[in-house]
Design an enzyme around this catalytic site. Structure first.
Site, mmCIF file in Angstrom:
data_model
loop_
_atom_site.group_PDB
_atom_site.id
_atom_site.type_symbol
_atom_site.label_atom_id
_atom_site.label_comp_id
_atom_site.label_asym_id
_atom_site.label_seq_id
_atom_site.Cartn_x
_atom_site.Cartn_y
_atom_site.Cartn_z
ATOM 1 N N GLY A 12 11.751 -7.499 2.550
ATOM 2 C CA GLY A 12 12.505 -6.327 2.994
ATOM 3 C C GLY A 12 13.959 -6.296 2.544
ATOM 4 O O GLY A 12 14.814 -5.783 3.269
ATOM 5 N N SER A 13 14.248 -6.801 1.340
ATOM 6 C CA SER A 13 15.645 -6.736 0.898
ATOM 7 C C SER A 13 16.063 -5.287 0.611
ATOM 8 O O SER A 13 17.213 -4.912 0.838
ATOM 9 C CB SER A 13 15.892 -7.639 -0.313
ATOM 10 O OG SER A 13 15.306 -7.108 -1.472
ATOM 11 N N ARG A 64 -9.429 2.260 3.625
ATOM 12 C CA ARG A 64 -8.071 2.689 3.249
ATOM 13 C C ARG A 64 -7.678 3.993 3.943
ATOM 14 O O ARG A 64 -6.565 4.141 4.441
ATOM 15 C CB ARG A 64 -7.974 2.896 1.736
ATOM 16 C CG ARG A 64 -7.847 1.618 0.972
ATOM 17 C CD ARG A 64 -7.471 1.891 -0.481
ATOM 18 N NE ARG A 64 -7.593 0.655 -1.254
ATOM 19 C CZ ARG A 64 -6.729 -0.350 -1.203
ATOM 20 N NH1 ARG A 64 -5.656 -0.269 -0.452
ATOM 21 N NH2 ARG A 64 -6.926 -1.438 -1.927
ATOM 22 N N ARG A 90 0.377 -1.871 -0.615
ATOM 23 C CA ARG A 90 -0.924 -1.217 -0.457
ATOM 24 C C ARG A 90 -0.978 0.058 -1.272
ATOM 25 O O ARG A 90 0.047 0.715 -1.473
ATOM 26 C CB ARG A 90 -1.152 -0.855 1.014
ATOM 27 C CG ARG A 90 -1.427 -2.054 1.866
ATOM 28 C CD ARG A 90 -1.958 -1.679 3.206
ATOM 29 N NE ARG A 90 -3.150 -0.830 3.199
ATOM 30 C CZ ARG A 90 -4.389 -1.268 3.067
ATOM 31 N NH1 ARG A 90 -4.638 -2.536 2.880
ATOM 32 N NH2 ARG A 90 -5.410 -0.430 3.091
ATOM 33 N N ILE A 91 -2.193 0.381 -1.707
ATOM 34 C CA ILE A 91 -2.366 1.654 -2.398
ATOM 35 C C ILE A 91 -2.502 2.738 -1.334
ATOM 36 O O ILE A 91 -3.238 2.595 -0.365
ATOM 37 C CB ILE A 91 -3.601 1.597 -3.318
ATOM 38 C CG1 ILE A 91 -3.299 0.625 -4.466
ATOM 39 C CG2 ILE A 91 -3.969 2.978 -3.841
ATOM 40 C CD1 ILE A 91 -4.462 0.326 -5.351
ATOM 41 N N ASN A 106 8.866 5.711 -3.329
ATOM 42 C CA ASN A 106 8.591 4.298 -3.632
ATOM 43 C C ASN A 106 9.640 3.808 -4.616
ATOM 44 O O ASN A 106 10.222 4.598 -5.362
ATOM 45 C CB ASN A 106 7.208 4.162 -4.256
ATOM 46 C CG ASN A 106 6.853 2.712 -4.533
ATOM 47 O OD1 ASN A 106 7.108 1.826 -3.716
ATOM 48 N ND2 ASN A 106 6.289 2.445 -5.701
ATOM 49 N N HIS A 108 9.987 1.065 -7.774
ATOM 50 C CA HIS A 108 9.199 0.212 -8.667
ATOM 51 C C HIS A 108 10.172 -0.562 -9.558
ATOM 52 O O HIS A 108 11.115 0.029 -10.095
ATOM 53 C CB HIS A 108 8.264 1.079 -9.522
ATOM 54 C CG HIS A 108 7.442 0.267 -10.463
ATOM 55 N ND1 HIS A 108 6.360 -0.481 -10.040
ATOM 56 C CD2 HIS A 108 7.557 0.053 -11.791
ATOM 57 C CE1 HIS A 108 5.849 -1.124 -11.075
ATOM 58 N NE2 HIS A 108 6.552 -0.819 -12.150
HETATM 59 C C1 GRF Z 1 10.673 -4.920 -5.048
HETATM 60 O O1 GRF Z 1 10.534 -5.592 -6.257
HETATM 61 C C2 GRF Z 1 10.295 -3.479 -5.230
HETATM 62 O O2 GRF Z 1 10.652 -2.986 -6.478
HETATM 63 C C3 GRF Z 1 8.799 -3.525 -5.098
HETATM 64 O O3 GRF Z 1 8.560 -4.486 -4.092
HETATM 65 C C4 GRF Z 1 9.653 -5.397 -4.035
HETATM 66 C C5 GRF Z 1 10.175 -5.340 -2.622
HETATM 67 O O4 GRF Z 1 11.141 -6.304 -2.377
HETATM 68 N N1 GRF Z 1 8.278 -2.229 -4.788
HETATM 69 P P1 GRF Z 1 11.853 -6.338 -0.962
HETATM 70 O O5 GRF Z 1 10.758 -6.599 0.081
HETATM 71 O O6 GRF Z 1 12.531 -5.043 -0.735
HETATM 72 O O7 GRF Z 1 12.797 -7.497 -1.048
#
Ligand code: GRF
Length: 233
Positions: A12-13, A64, A90-91, A106, A108
């Site tokens: 959760g950073s 799902r 999860r998808i 989201n 990525h």
């Molecule tokens: C990150 O690499 C983000 O791009 C991907 O999942 C990871 C989540 O990291 N979707 P964090 O849990 O927010 O530290």
């Protein structure tokens, strides 16, 4: 003010960066609920520390679609307007997407549409790309295919490993996810097919990044002489 529901599965950073930016008054949002599909992840500790309601909704044994229906109910019960996937592994099915159409974001860790999927950092190093980055996008029914809201670019260095590249990209993730949410909160995001426009927002200045770094040629250097290839000494 936009009411958020944040879905997590891990450390959760990104969640933390969003919480910090909300607390600093940089993002005009409230987190109404944090939902994890995995118990005891660090993201839940972060929720506790900041007094944000959180819940674990395990996915085991559920189809799902049924799982997503429960998510929808939990999110709606809290009055969530915008759903933030922050490392939610999860998808997502149309059940959630139809309930929150163009209201699921989201992040990525690559410059989409390059390097969708997982384990992107090693793939980028192995492929030899000179730039990498991250993308915030609205979620559609594909995997990492939804309309792109914002991207950040970082260089890839010769001595990079998956871990060093991940760290460089993550730093940018922590900036652009909050920015995307704030653009939404300000009502600036317009979706036209695949394109998301940030209405009445300044253009990025025209700059270029060249990696390895550019050299400035004052005059035509020797290397351009007939048939000789560049060798930098
Ligand atoms: C990150 O690499 C983000 O791009 C991907 O999942 C990871 C989540 O990291 N979707 P964090 O849990 O927010 O530290």
């Amino acid at each position: 003010m936009v009411d958020l529901g944040v879905l997590v599965s891990g450390s959760g950073s990104n969640l933390q960066a969003i919480i910090d930016n909300i607390e600093k008054g940089r993002v005009d949002a409230r987190i109404k609920v944090i939902i994890s599909n995995v118990p005891e992840v660090y993201a839940l500790e972060r929720a506790k520390k900041h007094g944000i309601p959180s819940t674990v909704l395990p996915h085991k044994g559920l189809r799902r679609e049924d799982y997503d229906q429960r998510l929808v109910e939990a999110l709606k019960a809290k009055g969530v307007e915008l759903v933030i996937l922050a490392g939610f592994m999860r998808i997502i099915t149309p059940v959630l997407l139809r309930a929150f159409s163009m209201r699921v974001m989201n992040i990525h860790p690559a410059l989409l549409p390059s390097f969708p999927g997982t384990h992107v950092w090693q793939a980028e190093v192995d492929y030899g790309v000179k730039f990498a980055g991250c993308t915030v996008h609205f979620v559609d029914e594909g995997t990492d295919t939804g309309p792109i809201i914002i991207q950040a670019v970082v260089p890839v260095y010769d001595d990079d490993t998956a871990d060093t590249l991940n760290a460089r990209i993550l730093e940018q993730e922590h900036r652009i996810y909050s920015q995307a949410i704030q653009l939404y909160a300000e009502g600036r995001l317009e979706v036209h097919g695949r394109r998301v426009l940030a209405r009445d927002f300044p253009k990025a200045p025209y700059t270029s990044m060249i990696n390895p770094p550019a050299r400035i040629f004052d005059k035509v250097p020797d290397i351009w002489q007939a048939g000789r290839l560049c060798s930098w000494t």
